[in-house]
Design a protein around this motif. Structure first.
Motif, PDB file in Angstrom:
ATOM      1  N   GLN A 137       0.192  11.208   4.260  1.00  0.00           N
ATOM      2  CA  GLN A 137      -0.291  11.764   5.511  1.00  0.00           C
ATOM      3  C   GLN A 137      -0.066  13.268   5.499  1.00  0.00           C
ATOM      4  O   GLN A 137       1.042  13.742   5.260  1.00  0.00           O
ATOM      5  CB  GLN A 137       0.425  11.151   6.715  1.00  0.00           C
ATOM      6  CG  GLN A 137      -0.132  11.625   8.046  1.00  0.00           C
ATOM      7  CD  GLN A 137       0.543  10.951   9.216  1.00  0.00           C
ATOM      8  OE1 GLN A 137       1.720  10.653   9.201  1.00  0.00           O
ATOM      9  NE2 GLN A 137      -0.231  10.695  10.266  1.00  0.00           N
ATOM     10  N   PHE A 183       4.171  -0.855   8.534  1.00  0.00           N
ATOM     11  CA  PHE A 183       4.529   0.382   7.860  1.00  0.00           C
ATOM     12  C   PHE A 183       6.029   0.592   7.759  1.00  0.00           C
ATOM     13  O   PHE A 183       6.800   0.198   8.644  1.00  0.00           O
ATOM     14  CB  PHE A 183       3.920   1.575   8.612  1.00  0.00           C
ATOM     15  CG  PHE A 183       2.458   1.748   8.359  1.00  0.00           C
ATOM     16  CD1 PHE A 183       1.528   0.945   9.007  1.00  0.00           C
ATOM     17  CD2 PHE A 183       2.004   2.697   7.461  1.00  0.00           C
ATOM     18  CE1 PHE A 183       0.167   1.090   8.768  1.00  0.00           C
ATOM     19  CE2 PHE A 183       0.648   2.855   7.216  1.00  0.00           C
ATOM     20  CZ  PHE A 183      -0.263   2.055   7.865  1.00  0.00           C
ATOM     21  N   TYR A 202       0.339   5.286   1.157  1.00  0.00           N
ATOM     22  CA  TYR A 202      -0.501   6.285   1.814  1.00  0.00           C
ATOM     23  C   TYR A 202       0.227   7.627   1.803  1.00  0.00           C
ATOM     24  O   TYR A 202       1.453   7.692   1.772  1.00  0.00           O
ATOM     25  CB  TYR A 202      -0.731   5.929   3.290  1.00  0.00           C
ATOM     26  CG  TYR A 202      -1.531   4.696   3.564  1.00  0.00           C
ATOM     27  CD1 TYR A 202      -0.905   3.463   3.740  1.00  0.00           C
ATOM     28  CD2 TYR A 202      -2.915   4.766   3.706  1.00  0.00           C
ATOM     29  CE1 TYR A 202      -1.642   2.323   4.042  1.00  0.00           C
ATOM     30  CE2 TYR A 202      -3.662   3.634   4.004  1.00  0.00           C
ATOM     31  CZ  TYR A 202      -3.014   2.419   4.180  1.00  0.00           C
ATOM     32  OH  TYR A 202      -3.746   1.301   4.473  1.00  0.00           O
ATOM     33  N   PHE A 241       3.860   7.039   3.177  1.00  0.00           N
ATOM     34  CA  PHE A 241       4.144   5.764   3.823  1.00  0.00           C
ATOM     35  C   PHE A 241       3.808   4.597   2.900  1.00  0.00           C
ATOM     36  O   PHE A 241       2.775   4.592   2.231  1.00  0.00           O
ATOM     37  CB  PHE A 241       3.337   5.601   5.113  1.00  0.00           C
ATOM     38  CG  PHE A 241       3.799   6.493   6.222  1.00  0.00           C
ATOM     39  CD1 PHE A 241       3.088   7.633   6.542  1.00  0.00           C
ATOM     40  CD2 PHE A 241       4.932   6.172   6.942  1.00  0.00           C
ATOM     41  CE1 PHE A 241       3.509   8.459   7.568  1.00  0.00           C
ATOM     42  CE2 PHE A 241       5.357   7.002   7.970  1.00  0.00           C
ATOM     43  CZ  PHE A 241       4.642   8.145   8.281  1.00  0.00           C
ATOM     44  N   LEU A 266       3.910  13.561   3.917  1.00  0.00           N
ATOM     45  CA  LEU A 266       4.663  12.407   4.394  1.00  0.00           C
ATOM     46  C   LEU A 266       4.050  11.184   3.726  1.00  0.00           C
ATOM     47  O   LEU A 266       2.834  10.982   3.791  1.00  0.00           O
ATOM     48  CB  LEU A 266       4.546  12.331   5.915  1.00  0.00           C
ATOM     49  CG  LEU A 266       5.451  11.397   6.706  1.00  0.00           C
ATOM     50  CD1 LEU A 266       6.903  11.625   6.377  1.00  0.00           C
ATOM     51  CD2 LEU A 266       5.199  11.597   8.196  1.00  0.00           C
ATOM     52  N   LEU A 313      -5.171  15.300   8.798  1.00  0.00           N
ATOM     53  CA  LEU A 313      -6.025  14.530   7.872  1.00  0.00           C
ATOM     54  C   LEU A 313      -5.826  13.029   7.993  1.00  0.00           C
ATOM     55  O   LEU A 313      -6.440  12.268   7.265  1.00  0.00           O
ATOM     56  CB  LEU A 313      -5.762  14.958   6.435  1.00  0.00           C
ATOM     57  CG  LEU A 313      -6.183  16.365   6.063  1.00  0.00           C
ATOM     58  CD1 LEU A 313      -5.875  16.639   4.597  1.00  0.00           C
ATOM     59  CD2 LEU A 313      -7.677  16.579   6.334  1.00  0.00           C
ATOM     60  N   GLY A 314      -4.969  12.593   8.854  1.00  0.00           N
ATOM     61  CA  GLY A 314      -4.758  11.163   8.971  1.00  0.00           C
ATOM     62  C   GLY A 314      -4.079  10.595   7.736  1.00  0.00           C
ATOM     63  O   GLY A 314      -3.390  11.296   7.004  1.00  0.00           O
ATOM     64  N   LEU A 315      -4.280   9.306   7.497  1.00  0.00           N
ATOM     65  CA  LEU A 315      -3.680   8.635   6.344  1.00  0.00           C
ATOM     66  C   LEU A 315      -4.726   8.445   5.258  1.00  0.00           C
ATOM     67  O   LEU A 315      -5.845   8.006   5.539  1.00  0.00           O
ATOM     68  CB  LEU A 315      -3.134   7.265   6.746  1.00  0.00           C
ATOM     69  CG  LEU A 315      -1.732   7.247   7.312  1.00  0.00           C
ATOM     70  CD1 LEU A 315      -1.728   7.754   8.733  1.00  0.00           C
ATOM     71  CD2 LEU A 315      -1.157   5.844   7.251  1.00  0.00           C
ATOM     72  N   ARG A 316      -4.333   8.747   4.036  1.00  0.00           N
ATOM     73  CA  ARG A 316      -5.216   8.526   2.910  1.00  0.00           C
ATOM     74  C   ARG A 316      -4.519   7.593   1.923  1.00  0.00           C
ATOM     75  O   ARG A 316      -3.358   7.775   1.596  1.00  0.00           O
ATOM     76  CB  ARG A 316      -5.581   9.855   2.254  1.00  0.00           C
ATOM     77  CG  ARG A 316      -6.463  10.737   3.137  1.00  0.00           C
ATOM     78  CD  ARG A 316      -6.851  12.020   2.430  1.00  0.00           C
ATOM     79  NE  ARG A 316      -5.711  12.906   2.252  1.00  0.00           N
ATOM     80  CZ  ARG A 316      -5.721  13.993   1.484  1.00  0.00           C
ATOM     81  NH1 ARG A 316      -6.821  14.311   0.804  1.00  0.00           N
ATOM     82  NH2 ARG A 316      -4.662  14.765   1.386  1.00  0.00           N
ATOM     83  N   LEU A 317      -5.282   6.634   1.422  1.00  0.00           N
ATOM     84  CA  LEU A 317      -4.729   5.599   0.556  1.00  0.00           C
ATOM     85  C   LEU A 317      -4.600   6.125  -0.874  1.00  0.00           C
ATOM     86  O   LEU A 317      -5.564   6.642  -1.447  1.00  0.00           O
ATOM     87  CB  LEU A 317      -5.624   4.370   0.599  1.00  0.00           C
ATOM     88  CG  LEU A 317      -5.172   3.144  -0.163  1.00  0.00           C
ATOM     89  CD1 LEU A 317      -3.858   2.606   0.405  1.00  0.00           C
ATOM     90  CD2 LEU A 317      -6.251   2.075  -0.125  1.00  0.00           C
ATOM     91  N   GLY A 337      -6.628   4.013  -4.890  1.00  0.00           N
ATOM     92  CA  GLY A 337      -7.187   4.310  -3.583  1.00  0.00           C
ATOM     93  C   GLY A 337      -8.032   5.563  -3.637  1.00  0.00           C
ATOM     94  O   GLY A 337      -8.610   5.900  -4.675  1.00  0.00           O
ATOM     95  N   GLU A 338      -8.077   6.267  -2.516  1.00  0.00           N
ATOM     96  CA  GLU A 338      -8.923   7.464  -2.424  1.00  0.00           C
ATOM     97  C   GLU A 338      -8.405   8.642  -3.227  1.00  0.00           C
ATOM     98  O   GLU A 338      -9.187   9.473  -3.706  1.00  0.00           O
ATOM     99  CB  GLU A 338      -9.018   7.899  -0.964  1.00  0.00           C
ATOM    100  CG  GLU A 338      -9.537   6.842  -0.014  1.00  0.00           C
ATOM    101  CD  GLU A 338      -9.282   7.256   1.419  1.00  0.00           C
ATOM    102  OE1 GLU A 338      -9.868   8.266   1.854  1.00  0.00           O
ATOM    103  OE2 GLU A 338      -8.464   6.597   2.112  1.00  0.00           O
ATOM    104  N   GLN A 350      -1.425  -4.192   9.197  1.00  0.00           N
ATOM    105  CA  GLN A 350      -0.474  -3.640   8.249  1.00  0.00           C
ATOM    106  C   GLN A 350       0.815  -3.246   8.948  1.00  0.00           C
ATOM    107  O   GLN A 350       0.818  -2.810  10.096  1.00  0.00           O
ATOM    108  CB  GLN A 350      -1.084  -2.446   7.518  1.00  0.00           C
ATOM    109  CG  GLN A 350      -2.247  -2.864   6.610  1.00  0.00           C
ATOM    110  CD  GLN A 350      -2.771  -1.750   5.742  1.00  0.00           C
ATOM    111  OE1 GLN A 350      -2.208  -0.662   5.673  1.00  0.00           O
ATOM    112  NE2 GLN A 350      -3.862  -2.033   5.056  1.00  0.00           N
ATOM    113  N   TYR A 379       0.840  -1.198   0.000  1.00  0.00           N
ATOM    114  CA  TYR A 379       0.000   0.000   0.000  1.00  0.00           C
ATOM    115  C   TYR A 379       0.876   1.249   0.000  1.00  0.00           C
ATOM    116  O   TYR A 379       1.954   1.251   0.577  1.00  0.00           O
ATOM    117  CB  TYR A 379      -0.877   0.048   1.254  1.00  0.00           C
ATOM    118  CG  TYR A 379      -1.619  -1.233   1.566  1.00  0.00           C
ATOM    119  CD1 TYR A 379      -0.983  -2.281   2.229  1.00  0.00           C
ATOM    120  CD2 TYR A 379      -2.954  -1.391   1.212  1.00  0.00           C
ATOM    121  CE1 TYR A 379      -1.659  -3.458   2.520  1.00  0.00           C
ATOM    122  CE2 TYR A 379      -3.637  -2.562   1.505  1.00  0.00           C
ATOM    123  CZ  TYR A 379      -2.983  -3.592   2.158  1.00  0.00           C
ATOM    124  OH  TYR A 379      -3.658  -4.751   2.443  1.00  0.00           O
TER     125      TYR A 379
END
Lengths: 112, 116
Positions: B37, B107, B35, B90, B88, B41-45, B58-59, B105, B33
């Protein structure tokens, strides 16, 4: 869109106190996971709770899950300064394909 | 040695440049995966891959592309970097097997990308 919503966004406590973080979600799930992230580093898996479980423990961590309310809580007992980090919940939205949907996280600060 | 590695760890580039972020893993996992960051906003794929021949958006895949060169390698490319791709990044992996539904998962350490 974010699946999990952590609450509070930030939490500041003294060493020795307990820290409670909450997570709400919107869909059915197979499991819910909690991850920890130290500043600027990768996420580390803490604990997983399945949808048919109500409570799970791992060391000083206690996770609860209420599927009727679509919510989970992470309790860290006897907090230490080293627990300072961001904590994220993640769900699978009912899929077994491997995707996870993360919330925005709770920033926990533990003061010595 | 780390199970999931990312290179580079930090990168500063200019608008319009092509850049590639690389991820390698020694965990033997099929699933990988990418992502991003952003603060608050957290993590977005961005993209994910369940095996070498399976790539999925992903998103937030617009402006990104990926290549799964081998089971152990998954690269993310920014064809023409723009400032709002400063973030950032990941890489993560997960297993497929009897416990695959658990979806834990693992990381990498992250790549801090700045686009000027």
């Amino acid at each position: 869109s974010q699946q999990g919503e952590e609450d509070p966004q930030a939490l500041s406590i003294q060493e020795g106190e307990n820290a409670t973080m909450n997570c709400s979600y919107k869909t059915s799930i197979n499991n819910l996971q909690w991850y920890r992230q130290n500043s600027g580093r990768g996420l580390v898996h803490l604990i997983l709770i399945r949808s048919n479980e109500r409570e799970k423990h791992s060391g000083r961590l206690r996770v609860t899950l209420d599927t009727s309310k679509k919510s989970s809580s992470l309790l860290i007992t006897a907090s230490r300064a080293a627990d300072t980090a961001s904590y994220f919940c993640a769900t699978d939205r009912g899929s077994t394909l491997g995707r996870l949907y993360f919330g925005r996280g709770t920033q926990l600060t533990v003061w010595p | 040695d780390a199970d999931v590695t990312q290179t580079p760890r930090n990168r500063i580039t200019k608008t319009g440049k092509r850049i590639m972020l690389e991820c390698s893993q020694t965990k033997g996992h099929d699933r990988m995966y990418w992502y991003r960051q952003d603060p608050g906003l957290g993590l977005r794929l961005i993209y994910y891959s369940f095996d070498v021949k399976d790539i999925n958006k992903g998103e937030i895949s617009d402006g990104y592309s990926v290549s799964r060169q081998a089971q152990a390698k998954f690269s993310l490319s920014l064809e023409s970097a723009i400032p709002n791709q400063t973030a950032l990044y990941f890489c993560a992996t997960s297993d497929r097997g009897p416990r695959s539904s658990y979806n834990e998962q693992f990381f990498g350490p992250g790549t801090r990308l700045t686009v000027l």
